[in-house]
Write a protein that holds these residues in place. Structure first.
Motif, PDB file in Angstrom:
ATOM      1  N   VAL A  82       0.835  -1.202   0.000  1.00  0.00           N
ATOM      2  CA  VAL A  82       0.000   0.000   0.000  1.00  0.00           C
ATOM      3  C   VAL A  82       0.875   1.260   0.000  1.00  0.00           C
ATOM      4  O   VAL A  82       0.512   2.281  -0.583  1.00  0.00           O
ATOM      5  CB  VAL A  82      -0.944  -0.012   1.223  1.00  0.00           C
ATOM      6  N   SER A  83       2.043   1.162   0.621  1.00  0.00           N
ATOM      7  CA  SER A  83       2.934   2.316   0.731  1.00  0.00           C
ATOM      8  C   SER A  83       3.446   2.818  -0.612  1.00  0.00           C
ATOM      9  O   SER A  83       4.027   3.906  -0.694  1.00  0.00           O
ATOM     10  CB  SER A  83       4.127   1.976   1.628  1.00  0.00           C
ATOM     11  N   ASP A  84       3.267   2.028  -1.695  1.00  0.00           N
ATOM     12  CA  ASP A  84       3.732   2.445  -3.019  1.00  0.00           C
ATOM     13  C   ASP A  84       2.724   3.357  -3.719  1.00  0.00           C
ATOM     14  O   ASP A  84       2.948   3.768  -4.851  1.00  0.00           O
ATOM     15  CB  ASP A  84       4.002   1.204  -3.886  1.00  0.00           C
ATOM     16  N   MET A  85       1.626   3.691  -3.036  1.00  0.00           N
ATOM     17  CA  MET A  85       0.637   4.591  -3.644  1.00  0.00           C
ATOM     18  C   MET A  85       1.237   5.954  -3.959  1.00  0.00           C
ATOM     19  O   MET A  85       2.013   6.505  -3.165  1.00  0.00           O
ATOM     20  CB  MET A  85      -0.553   4.792  -2.703  1.00  0.00           C
ATOM     21  N   ILE A  86       0.837   6.507  -5.083  1.00  0.00           N
ATOM     22  CA  ILE A  86       1.218   7.884  -5.417  1.00  0.00           C
ATOM     23  C   ILE A  86       0.443   8.851  -4.532  1.00  0.00           C
ATOM     24  O   ILE A  86       1.012   9.805  -3.992  1.00  0.00           O
ATOM     25  CB  ILE A  86       0.957   8.147  -6.911  1.00  0.00           C
ATOM     26  N   PHE A  87      -0.855   8.603  -4.360  1.00  0.00           N
ATOM     27  CA  PHE A  87      -1.695   9.384  -3.450  1.00  0.00           C
ATOM     28  C   PHE A  87      -2.204   8.447  -2.362  1.00  0.00           C
ATOM     29  O   PHE A  87      -2.863   7.451  -2.651  1.00  0.00           O
ATOM     30  CB  PHE A  87      -2.872  10.018  -4.193  1.00  0.00           C
ATOM     31  N   SER A  88      -1.892   8.757  -1.123  1.00  0.00           N
ATOM     32  CA  SER A  88      -2.303   7.927   0.008  1.00  0.00           C
ATOM     33  C   SER A  88      -3.811   7.992   0.195  1.00  0.00           C
ATOM     34  O   SER A  88      -4.487   8.874  -0.368  1.00  0.00           O
ATOM     35  CB  SER A  88      -1.628   8.428   1.285  1.00  0.00           C
ATOM     36  N   PRO A  89      -4.386   7.075   0.987  1.00  0.00           N
ATOM     37  CA  PRO A  89      -5.825   7.158   1.252  1.00  0.00           C
ATOM     38  C   PRO A  89      -6.256   8.526   1.785  1.00  0.00           C
ATOM     39  O   PRO A  89      -7.299   9.060   1.383  1.00  0.00           O
ATOM     40  CB  PRO A  89      -6.048   6.052   2.292  1.00  0.00           C
ATOM     41  N   GLN A  90      -5.459   9.096   2.683  1.00  0.00           N
ATOM     42  CA  GLN A  90      -5.814  10.399   3.246  1.00  0.00           C
ATOM     43  C   GLN A  90      -5.777  11.493   2.176  1.00  0.00           C
ATOM     44  O   GLN A  90      -6.648  12.376   2.147  1.00  0.00           O
ATOM     45  CB  GLN A  90      -4.865  10.744   4.394  1.00  0.00           C
ATOM     46  N   GLN A  91      -4.780  11.433   1.307  1.00  0.00           N
ATOM     47  CA  GLN A  91      -4.715  12.422   0.226  1.00  0.00           C
ATOM     48  C   GLN A  91      -5.887  12.250  -0.742  1.00  0.00           C
ATOM     49  O   GLN A  91      -6.458  13.243  -1.210  1.00  0.00           O
ATOM     50  CB  GLN A  91      -3.385  12.287  -0.526  1.00  0.00           C
ATOM     51  N   LEU A  92      -6.240  11.008  -1.032  1.00  0.00           N
ATOM     52  CA  LEU A  92      -7.365  10.769  -1.935  1.00  0.00           C
ATOM     53  C   LEU A  92      -8.658  11.341  -1.364  1.00  0.00           C
ATOM     54  O   LEU A  92      -9.414  12.014  -2.075  1.00  0.00           O
ATOM     55  CB  LEU A  92      -7.526   9.271  -2.186  1.00  0.00           C
ATOM     56  N   CYS A 124     -11.953   3.143  -4.200  1.00  0.00           N
ATOM     57  CA  CYS A 124     -11.066   2.036  -4.551  1.00  0.00           C
ATOM     58  C   CYS A 124      -9.727   2.650  -4.952  1.00  0.00           C
ATOM     59  O   CYS A 124      -9.661   3.401  -5.930  1.00  0.00           O
ATOM     60  CB  CYS A 124     -11.649   1.227  -5.696  1.00  0.00           C
ATOM     61  N   CYS A 125      -8.684   2.344  -4.207  1.00  0.00           N
ATOM     62  CA  CYS A 125      -7.435   3.103  -4.272  1.00  0.00           C
ATOM     63  C   CYS A 125      -6.586   2.830  -5.500  1.00  0.00           C
ATOM     64  O   CYS A 125      -5.495   3.388  -5.628  1.00  0.00           O
ATOM     65  CB  CYS A 125      -6.608   2.843  -3.020  1.00  0.00           C
ATOM     66  N   GLY A 126      -7.056   1.981  -6.405  1.00  0.00           N
ATOM     67  CA  GLY A 126      -6.265   1.635  -7.577  1.00  0.00           C
ATOM     68  C   GLY A 126      -5.458   0.380  -7.332  1.00  0.00           C
ATOM     69  O   GLY A 126      -5.297  -0.070  -6.196  1.00  0.00           O
ATOM     70  N   THR A 127      -4.939  -0.182  -8.411  1.00  0.00           N
ATOM     71  CA  THR A 127      -4.191  -1.430  -8.303  1.00  0.00           C
ATOM     72  C   THR A 127      -2.769  -1.230  -8.802  1.00  0.00           C
ATOM     73  O   THR A 127      -2.426  -0.180  -9.344  1.00  0.00           O
ATOM     74  CB  THR A 127      -4.904  -2.549  -9.096  1.00  0.00           C
ATOM     75  N   SER A 128      -1.944  -2.269  -8.622  1.00  0.00           N
ATOM     76  CA  SER A 128      -0.560  -2.210  -9.062  1.00  0.00           C
ATOM     77  C   SER A 128      -0.301  -3.336 -10.061  1.00  0.00           C
ATOM     78  O   SER A 128      -1.233  -3.832 -10.705  1.00  0.00           O
ATOM     79  CB  SER A 128       0.375  -2.292  -7.852  1.00  0.00           C
TER      80      SER A 128
END
Length: 257
Positions: free
Chosen positions: A197-207, A224-228
């Motif tokens: 999850v830490s590889d997100m460009i925008f974190s849950p809080q930022q989203l 849905c935070c997106g996939t990798s």
């Protein structure tokens, strides 16, 4: 830390917390004043439903550094997202049928889901955690061949909104920080995705913060935070997909061709 579920028992829909396969029945509102009744139900005695009923489902595209690098895509300056129809929701364990109007490729996308617990509009990143109820597992199923069928318009919402293409759950986990977790997707017994999850460009809080400046988010709404990397086609006549996030749970569904 608590896991919240919705269920059907004897034709009655209810909600409560679950621990060690025992559901503590609650009354009131999951996102408001929820009070335990003292009654308990066994997990085996109920049918689990999607853990909430979102007024809207928001899905992210290109929100992981690793996937952007693999696709040679520039990392976005702001969240790139689409809306997925609430009617696409499927319960944990549900069978997802192929749409009768579509015979192309259907892919799985294991993701972290953020469930909003408090109405919010134009909030800051620092305020986001106050408005996040909890987290869940998501399979953002996609009719891949629909996306670019018309060269003049990318059909994100259509490709992702067929009935059953939005499984999430089985529970909403509260009181956790997902930053140190990994999302795993297992297709027919073989692990296909395992990413942090830490590889997100925008974190849950930022989203939550950034999207809330575009639209008001309501209790029960799902991001849905997106996939990798590791997204793939479900090719077998019966495909069992498990999205597992340690500390949150395992979401299992079947897609039938």
């Amino acid at each position: 830390m608590t896991k919240w579920v919705r269920y059907r028992h004897n034709d009655t829909i209810g909600f409560g917390t679950i621990a060690h396969s025992v559901i503590s029945v609650h009354t009131g509102e999951m996102f408001g004043e929820a009070m335990p009744t003292g009654e308990t139900l066994g997990h085996a005695d109920v049918e689990l439903l999607a853990p909430c009923e979102p007024s809207k489902i928001i899905g992210l595209w290109n929100n992981f550094h690793a996937l952007a690098a693999k696709l040679s895509q520039p990392e976005p300056a702001e969240p790139l997202y689409f809306l997925k129809a609430p009617s696409s929701v499927a319960a944990p364990g549900a069978q997802v049928p192929r749409p009768k109007c579509y015979d192309g490729k259907v892919v799985y996308e294991g993701e972290l889901g953020v469930v909003i617990g408090k109405r919010c509009g134009a909030i800051s990143v620092a305020e986001a955690d106050e408005h996040i109820f909890g987290y869940c597992c998501v399979n953002d199923i996609t009719a891949a061949d629909v996306l670019n069928r018309d060269p003049s318009f990318t059909q994100w919402s259509r490709a992702k909104s067929f009935d059953g293409f939005g499984p999430f759950g089985p529970a909403i986990k509260t009181g956790i920080d997902p930053a140190g977790l990994n999302v795993r997707t297992i297709l027919n017994g073989t692990e296909r995705q395992n990413y942090p999850v830490s590889d997100m460009i925008f974190s849950p809080q930022q989203l939550v913060s950034l999207i809330s400046h575009d639209m008001t988010l309501l209790p029960g709404d799902l991001i849905c935070c997106g996939t990798s990397v590791g997204v793939g086609v479900m090719k077998e006549p019966v495909n069992t997909v498990i999205v597992a996030i340690e500390g949150i749970g395992e979401l299992s569904n079947e897609f039938r061709r």
